[in-house]
Motif scaffolding. Structure first.
Motif, PDB file in Angstrom:
ATOM      1  N   VAL A 199       0.846  -1.201   0.000  1.00 61.97           N
ATOM      2  CA  VAL A 199       0.000   0.000   0.000  1.00 61.97           C
ATOM      3  C   VAL A 199       0.879   1.249   0.000  1.00 61.97           C
ATOM      4  N   THR A 200       0.655   2.110  -0.967  1.00 62.08           N
ATOM      5  CA  THR A 200       1.304   3.423  -0.997  1.00 62.08           C
ATOM      6  C   THR A 200       0.364   4.473  -0.419  1.00 62.08           C
ATOM      7  N   TYR A 201      -0.894   4.394  -0.816  1.00 64.76           N
ATOM      8  CA  TYR A 201      -1.911   5.273  -0.224  1.00 64.76           C
ATOM      9  C   TYR A 201      -3.134   4.425   0.116  1.00 64.76           C
ATOM     10  N   LEU A 202      -3.714   4.691   1.267  1.00 63.58           N
ATOM     11  CA  LEU A 202      -4.912   3.986   1.712  1.00 63.58           C
ATOM     12  C   LEU A 202      -6.131   4.733   1.186  1.00 63.58           C
ATOM     13  N   SER A 203      -7.033   4.016   0.534  1.00 60.05           N
ATOM     14  CA  SER A 203      -8.235   4.681   0.022  1.00 60.05           C
ATOM     15  C   SER A 203      -9.408   3.719  -0.019  1.00 60.05           C
ATOM     16  N   TRP A 204     -10.598   4.277  -0.008  1.00 61.25           N
ATOM     17  CA  TRP A 204     -11.816   3.485  -0.097  1.00 61.25           C
ATOM     18  C   TRP A 204     -12.937   4.382  -0.579  1.00 61.25           C
ATOM     19  N   VAL A 205     -13.972   3.753  -1.109  1.00 64.72           N
ATOM     20  CA  VAL A 205     -15.128   4.483  -1.641  1.00 64.72           C
ATOM     21  C   VAL A 205     -16.361   4.172  -0.799  1.00 64.72           C
TER      22      VAL A 205
ATOM     23  N   VAL B 296      -6.057   8.397   2.529  1.00 67.72           N
ATOM     24  CA  VAL B 296      -5.204   8.685   3.676  1.00 67.72           C
ATOM     25  C   VAL B 296      -3.772   8.397   3.252  1.00 67.72           C
ATOM     26  N   TYR B 297      -2.925   9.417   3.400  1.00 64.44           N
ATOM     27  CA  TYR B 297      -1.547   9.284   2.926  1.00 64.44           C
ATOM     28  C   TYR B 297      -0.567   9.713   4.022  1.00 64.44           C
ATOM     29  N   PRO B 298       0.468   8.902   4.260  1.00 63.27           N
ATOM     30  CA  PRO B 298       1.472   9.274   5.273  1.00 63.27           C
ATOM     31  C   PRO B 298       2.499  10.232   4.672  1.00 63.27           C
ATOM     32  N   PHE B 299       2.673  11.370   5.318  1.00 62.78           N
ATOM     33  CA  PHE B 299       3.597  12.375   4.768  1.00 62.78           C
ATOM     34  C   PHE B 299       4.326  13.071   5.914  1.00 62.78           C
ATOM     35  N   GLU B 300       5.638  12.944   5.896  1.00 60.53           N
ATOM     36  CA  GLU B 300       6.504  13.593   6.879  1.00 60.53           C
ATOM     37  C   GLU B 300       6.058  13.309   8.320  1.00 60.53           C
ATOM     38  N   GLY B 301       5.802  12.044   8.594  1.00 63.94           N
ATOM     39  CA  GLY B 301       5.502  11.631   9.959  1.00 63.94           C
ATOM     40  C   GLY B 301       4.075  11.815  10.417  1.00 63.94           C
ATOM     41  N   GLN B 302       3.194  12.237   9.527  1.00 64.04           N
ATOM     42  CA  GLN B 302       1.796  12.391   9.899  1.00 64.04           C
ATOM     43  C   GLN B 302       0.908  11.893   8.764  1.00 64.04           C
TER      44      GLN B 302
ATOM     45  N   ASN C 265      -2.414   0.902  -6.531  1.00 59.36           N
ATOM     46  CA  ASN C 265      -1.329   0.691  -5.572  1.00 59.36           C
ATOM     47  C   ASN C 265      -0.338  -0.350  -6.069  1.00 59.36           C
ATOM     48  N   GLY C 266      -0.816  -1.256  -6.909  1.00 61.76           N
ATOM     49  CA  GLY C 266       0.038  -2.316  -7.408  1.00 61.76           C
ATOM     50  C   GLY C 266       0.933  -1.921  -8.561  1.00 61.76           C
ATOM     51  N   ILE C 267       0.725  -0.708  -9.107  1.00 60.97           N
ATOM     52  CA  ILE C 267       1.543  -0.286 -10.249  1.00 60.97           C
ATOM     53  C   ILE C 267       2.158   1.109 -10.083  1.00 60.97           C
ATOM     54  N   ILE C 268       1.775   1.841  -9.054  1.00 57.34           N
ATOM     55  CA  ILE C 268       2.335   3.181  -8.866  1.00 57.34           C
ATOM     56  C   ILE C 268       3.847   3.102  -8.631  1.00 57.34           C
ATOM     57  N   THR C 269       4.607   3.914  -9.354  1.00 61.25           N
ATOM     58  CA  THR C 269       6.065   3.885  -9.241  1.00 61.25           C
ATOM     59  C   THR C 269       6.673   5.223  -8.823  1.00 61.25           C
ATOM     60  N   ASP C 270       5.842   6.253  -8.721  1.00 63.01           N
ATOM     61  CA  ASP C 270       6.340   7.585  -8.377  1.00 63.01           C
ATOM     62  C   ASP C 270       5.285   8.275  -7.519  1.00 63.01           C
ATOM     63  N   THR C 271       5.637   8.673  -6.315  1.00 59.45           N
ATOM     64  CA  THR C 271       4.658   9.277  -5.404  1.00 59.45           C
ATOM     65  C   THR C 271       4.516  10.790  -5.589  1.00 59.45           C
ATOM     66  N   ARG C 272       5.338  11.396  -6.410  1.00 57.15           N
ATOM     67  CA  ARG C 272       5.321  12.858  -6.519  1.00 57.15           C
ATOM     68  C   ARG C 272       3.994  13.424  -7.029  1.00 57.15           C
ATOM     69  N   PRO C 273       3.384  12.889  -8.100  1.00 60.25           N
ATOM     70  CA  PRO C 273       2.088  13.430  -8.531  1.00 60.25           C
ATOM     71  C   PRO C 273       1.004  13.274  -7.461  1.00 60.25           C
ATOM     72  N   LEU C 274       1.005  12.135  -6.780  1.00 60.94           N
ATOM     73  CA  LEU C 274       0.049  11.896  -5.697  1.00 60.94           C
ATOM     74  C   LEU C 274       0.245  12.912  -4.582  1.00 60.94           C
ATOM     75  N   GLU C 275       1.479  13.101  -4.159  1.00 62.97           N
ATOM     76  CA  GLU C 275       1.771  14.043  -3.079  1.00 62.97           C
ATOM     77  C   GLU C 275       1.429  15.477  -3.472  1.00 62.97           C
ATOM     78  N   LYS C 276       1.738  15.841  -4.699  1.00 64.97           N
ATOM     79  CA  LYS C 276       1.444  17.201  -5.164  1.00 64.97           C
ATOM     80  C   LYS C 276      -0.050  17.473  -5.123  1.00 64.97           C
TER      81      LYS C 276
END
Length: 215
Positions: free
Chosen positions: A117-123, A133-139, A197-208
């Motif tokens: 899991v890179t980012y936790l999500s549900w509908v 829900v995404y973990p970023f810089e300790g939070q 989550n099974g194919i994401i290779t770069d977290t930068r677009p998600l984080e942005k």
């Protein structure tokens, strides 16, 4: 004892390069081309990590020496003990991220393999809302918005792969705006977050995106 150092998106980079290299070995006979592709695969894998110990780098660079499908399968499987799991999170923590939603529907955390899991999500189907829900810089950062299926395929913002898409629209308040002044920011994302989550290779677009709409 194996010290985890590989995050899910980095593991996806390794798997992607393994598949590409295997395919090249099956279809290309030119030795010079193969040497170049082998070197490039090793470079791409190691460059996915901001820092590595010498032992970790040597472990990852083994990808450039593999020959058979069995070799690649064993290589990828042998890295699983080094996967760094998504940070531990509880239902109470999730609920605190969305305080305005009194009857928040949450995922079954016990059924999730958080190593992948890179980012936790549900509908929430009843309200057509997507929660992330995404973990970023300790939070943890939580965002939610309306999700609308498009019934079309295209490139997902998060994983940048051609998948069935939905339009994710998040309300946000511009800086110094009045209390009632909201705008919406939308992007096309995967309908299937498990596959994403099974194919994401770069977290930068998600984080942005997450940082641009966080409240």
């Amino acid at each position: 004892m194996n010290t985890p150092f590989i995050r899910n998106h980095q593991y996806n980079v390794i798997k992607k390069q393994s598949e590409f290299l295997q395919n090249t070995l099956r279809t290309v006979a030119d030795r010079r081309v193969l040497e170049t592709v082998r070197f490039r695969a090793g470079t791409i894998v190691t460059e996915a990590f901001p820092s590595l110990t010498q032992e970790q780098q040597q472990m990852l660079e083994q990808i450039s020496t593999l020959e058979s499908g069995y070799d690649f399968q064993r290589y990828v499987s042998a890295l699983e003990p080094y996967l760094e799991s998504y940070p531990t999170i509880t239902l109470k923590q999730i609920q605190k991220l969305f305080p305005k939603i009194k009857k928040l529907k949450t995922p079954d955390l016990s059924s999730i393999d958080f190593r992948f899991v890179t980012y936790l999500s549900w509908v929430d189907i009843a309200t057509n809302k997507l929660f992330i829900v995404y973990p970023f810089e300790g939070q943890f950062i939580g965002i939610e918005g309306r999700i609308t299926p498009t019934h079309k395929s295209g490139y997902c913002l998060f994983c940048n792969r051609h998948q069935e898409l939905a339009f994710f629209s998040v309300k946000t308040k511009p800086a110094n705006a009045s209390p009632d002044n909201y705008s919406a920011v939308g992007q096309y994302v995967c309908m299937d977050n498990h596959k994403c989550n099974g194919i994401i290779t770069d977290t930068r677009p998600l984080e942005k995106f997450i940082l641009s709409v966080r409240k």
